[in-house]
Design a protein around this motif. Structure first.
Motif, short mmCIF file in Angstrom:
data_model
loop_
_atom_site.label_atom_id
_atom_site.label_comp_id
_atom_site.label_asym_id
_atom_site.label_seq_id
_atom_site.Cartn_x
_atom_site.Cartn_y
_atom_site.Cartn_z
N ASN A 116 1.00 -1.27 0.27
CA ASN A 116 0.12 -0.27 0.04
C ASN A 116 1.28 1.39 0.42
N PHE A 138 -2.53 -11.24 1.05
CA PHE A 138 -1.42 -10.98 1.71
C PHE A 138 -0.99 -9.39 1.40
N LEU A 139 -0.83 -8.65 2.56
CA LEU A 139 -0.66 -7.07 2.50
C LEU A 139 0.83 -6.91 3.14
N LEU A 140 1.49 -6.10 2.55
CA LEU A 140 2.87 -5.37 2.75
C LEU A 140 2.35 -4.18 3.02
N ASP A 141 2.34 -3.37 4.30
CA ASP A 141 1.59 -2.39 5.01
C ASP A 141 3.31 -1.61 4.76
N TYR A 156 9.70 -2.40 9.69
CA TYR A 156 8.51 -2.51 10.14
C TYR A 156 8.04 -3.54 8.14
N ASP A 159 10.81 -6.61 8.39
CA ASP A 159 10.22 -7.06 9.16
C ASP A 159 8.58 -8.59 8.96
N GLN A 160 8.01 -7.54 7.76
CA GLN A 160 6.92 -8.14 7.04
C GLN A 160 7.55 -9.12 5.44
N GLU A 163 8.25 -11.95 7.13
CA GLU A 163 6.99 -12.40 6.61
C GLU A 163 6.54 -13.63 5.61
#
Ligand code: SF4
Ligand code: SF4
Lengths: 401, 382
Positions: A116, A138-141, A156, A159-160, A163
């Motif tokens: 996003n 799956f969202l990468l924020d 952050y 980290d994602q 994941e």
């Protein structure tokens, strides 16, 4: 762009895009998962994992350029999606419900990945799609960068990414191949480097290449960066641009002015706009939009570098930072004026432009103008209104020299 | 019914800036505004600032016209218009929760046109189920806490934060009690009065609020007789804001009673308390955010919003759902069709109304609400 001006490479682009779509269609048989991804997304990870990335935004742009966005949109509107949502999303959602598919059917996903950085529309659209096609989402924020880039946001994101790598291992049933990632990143770097060298030639006076050429040639940088095909394509295009420079062939016949344009083009009116600007001896030389794909990955620290490149895009930056970026482009390309497109499909690129117009003129002394329309949907296009905005701008431009 | 404190709260709601201005005069303190509704106000309060919820005012939308396109939602346009026309001049700062693209772009435009000494954004995570979200959010709240501390010139202590959390929990608990009284005995407090109190609770000194609410709840509990008269039609409202407030009048007059909602200036504002014991207060704030029900800004795959909506409507025995959307609110619009499908499958009738702050045709609104109430209420309404 008249016929004789068309780049030879254009034929090659049709081919490689066809090959790309054929690969997508064949993926299902080969049991290669098809992943929907967003334009500003660390697709390098998907290539490294052997997953086929598909760009629904590209589908939307294609439908828009073929002037059928409103047709597809109406299928979405019939379900209650408003006609003021992003045109790409309306095309994608509309196609899911459509009885006819004027640009072919959108490729059905096995999984959707969204980042996003660009906007909140994509994440909502992909949520809708994941429900419709009943596939994981799956969202990468990417939190907005408020002032200067911070470790908070990139940390952050890293980290994602980790994941996401675990999720990819789950989908593919294979350990993630970090060596392959480095190869893909290297190819992406090459693609971006070539693309930006080509874009830079628009600063020459007169220039062999401009914004409307870039719009035409950008599909591979969006959908195929990270592949050898994309590198080869832009090598060929670069050579052709260099040839043109030698031969003295220019993007428009009598270049007198260079223009900065924000952001996305009006796809169904690309030709109309390019002819309009050319008829005023104005070359649209640069736009933040086409310059979005300017990544440079550090192979020594791949994940951190992916995080920086993909979160620090202009569209995720502050009002002031985005003004600075524009002014840098003004200087670098020696522009004489700027045109800002308030695109009702796209709030993240459009909100704020009204104020930016006056600030930019105050700070640079350059003439500038804002006009309203929609990048994909001709129901919001009024030739008369746009001309009423642009004609005085062209007059100002002419009298400024 | 005339209860004195209720009258005070109604007055506060009608003139949202009055209390804060008085407070500033009396104490010399500072006020920090926030857009609804995710902002962890407890942090603002712990710093000793007056937290002020921005929601509707007198400014006309045209006053923002030169700065924000007419297709940005009217909540952000209204907020900006209020700032520009001077209606929010008592604010020393503002925190904007980045819930959507309109809120994401608003702070820069606001700062350009009406800079305030303190301006910050709250970047809540849009995925809440993976471990990364918690780690990130803790740091994001630390950042906001640090900025607020810096602005006041003294660090916010854990003790201060705990105290604010206690006060806010107490206020939320009382507001939920009020909501509960309304749900079971709508004669005691009408739709209009309930949401008026909720609205007032965002613009009033929170210590005072606590006293007022305690008194109000106690009085109503004492007075409460078994509901008399006609049975009301139970309604759930889903969407963004109770707006315009006349919606509530139309429900009141057509025998409807709101038994649940997920609105920014409704139940979403009061539904989640912050744990008081054990962990650090900042971590408690993190946990509160992560366990909140998803709103339109994001969905949560394991507990999708549409199922929450169906479940909540069924639990509350709602006879219908009213979607109250703000025009141009993208997040709500993207969710609408799937929400609708889920309701239809569960056999719950619904109606969608789109409104704009400061620009809604009231006559039409009234007709539509009456017609819907008649449809879902059936016999209980006659
Ligand atoms: S056009 Fe704008 S709103 Fe639409 S997907 Fe692209 S960035 Fe998002
Ligand atoms: S009402 Fe919708 S569009 Fe407006 S600020 Fe809230 S979430 Fe954003």
């Amino acid at each position: 762009m008249s016929e004789k001006k068309t780049f030879k490479t254009a034929a090659r682009m049709k081919e490689i895009m066809q090959e790309y779509y054929a690969k997508g269609a064949a993926a299902k048989e080969k049991r290669i998962p098809v992943a929907w991804v967003t334009a500003i997304f660390p697709v390098e990870l998907l290539y490294a994992a052997g997953i086929f990335p598909y760009y629904p935004e590209n589908f939307g742009a294609l439908a828009s350029a073929r002037k059928v966005a409103d047709k597809l949109s109406r299928y979405a509107e019939a379900k209650g999606y408003a006609h003021d949502l992003c045109g790409y999303a309306r095309c994608g959602i509309g196609d899911a419900y459509a009885e006819e598919h004027p640009v072919g059917e959108i490729l059905k996903p096995d999984v959707t990945f969204c980042c996003n950085t660009q906007c909140g529309s994509l994440s909502k659209w992909f949520e809708v799609a994941s429900r419709f096609y009943n596939v994981p989402y799956f969202l990468l924020d990417a939190p907005q960068i408020l002032d200067q880039p911070e470790e908070l946001a990139t940390g952050y994101y890293v980290d994602q990414l980790k994941e996401m790598i675990a999720f990819l291992e789950e989908i593919t049933g294979k350990p993630f191949d970090y060596d392959r990632l480095l190869e893909v990143l290297h190819l992406s770097n090459e693609t971006c480097r070539l693309w930006n060298e080509i874009l830079d030639t628009a600063a020459m006076k007169p220039a062999p290449f401009g914004f409307f050429d870039a719009c035409f040639h950008m599909a591979p940088i969006v959908t195929m960066r990270g592949t050898r095909e994309a590198v080869e394509y832009y090598q060929a295009l670069k050579e052709e641009v260099d040839e043109r420079i030698k031969e003295g062939k220019y993007a428009i016949p009598n270049e007198r002015f260079k223009i900065y344009f924000d952001h996305i083009p009006l796809w169904p009116k690309l030709r109309w706009f390019s002819e309009l600007f050319a008829s005023h001896n104005s070359l649209v030389a640069v736009s933040q939009y086409t310059h979005s794909w300017a990544y440079s990955f550090d192979l020594e620290r791949p994940l951190e570098s992916l995080a920086e490149n993909y979160t620090e895009e202009f569209v995720n930056r502050s009002f002031e930072h985005r003004l600075q970026l524009k002014m840098n482009f003004f200087r670098k390309y020696g522009v004489d004026g700027f045109v800002l497109f308030s695109n009702r499909s796209c709030k993240p690129t459009s909100l704020g432009l009204y104020d930016k117009r006056s600030v930019l003129s105050e700070r640079t002394g350059l003439p500038g103008v804002v006009f309203d329309a929609d990048m994909s949907d001709l129901r919001f296009f009024s030739e008369a209104q746009i001309l009423a905005r642009l004609e005085p701008f062209f007059e100002q431009l002419a009298s400024s020299q | 019914m005339s209860i004195e404190v209720l009258e005070v709260l109604k007055k506060t709601f009608a003139d949202p800036g009055r209390q804060v201005k008085e407070w500033k005069q009396d104490t010399g303190g500072k006020a920090i505004g926030f857009l609804l509704t995710e902002v962890p106000e407890e942090l603002i309060h712990a710093a000793g600032f007056f937290p002020f919820g921005i929601c509707g005012g007198r400014a006309r939308l045209e006053q923002a016209e030169a700065h924000l396109q007419s297709w940005a939602c009217s909540y952000v346009r209204k907020g900006l218009a209020m700032a520009i026309n001077g209606e929010l001049d008592f604010l020393d700062g503002i925190i904007v929760p980045l819930t959507c693209d309109s809120t994401r772009l608003l702070p820069g435009i606001w700062k350009h046109n009406k800079p305030l000494p303190y301006m910050d954004s709250y970047r809540l995570p849009k995925q809440v189920e993976r471990p990364s979200a918690k780690k990130y959010l803790f740091k994001e709240l630390e950042r906001i806490k640090y900025n607020l501390s810096a602005y006041r010139g003294k660090e916010i202590t854990d003790e201060e934060l705990k105290q604010s959390i206690r006060l806010y929990n107490s206020n939320r608990g009382l507001l939920r009690k009020l909501y509960n009284i309304h749900e079971h005995n709508p004669e005691a407090i009408s739709n209009k009065d309930l949401y008026t109190v909720l609205g007032a609770s965002m613009v009033i000194e929170r210590e005072k609020l606590n006293r007022y609410l305690s008194e109000l709840v106690a009085t109503l509990e004492e007075q409460t007789k078994p509901p008399a008269g006609k049975k009301k039609t139970k309604l759930y409202i889903s969407g963004t804001f109770i707006n315009p407030p006349e919606v509530l009048d139309y429900l009141d007059e057509s025998g409807g009673t709101v038994v649940g909602d997920d609105l920014k200036n409704g139940y979403r504002y009061i539904q989640d308390d912050v744990e008081e014991a054990g962990i650090s207060p900042l971590e408690s704030l993190v946990n509160r955010q992560l366990k909140k029900k998803p709103f339109a800004g994001y969905d949560v795959p394991s507990a999708p919003r549409r199922y929450n909506l169906v479940k909540a409507s069924q639990q509350k025995k709602a006879q219908g759902v009213l979607f109250l959307h703000l025009k141009y609110c993208e997040p709500e619009n993207y969710d609408y069709y799937d929400n609708l499908q889920a309701l239809e499958q569960a056999g719950i009738p619904s109606m969608r109304i789109e409104t704009e702050f400061g620009d809604t045709s009231l006559g039409q609104l009234q007709t539509r609400i009456h017609a819907f109430m008649e449809m879902v209420g059936g016999e209980s309404n006659v």
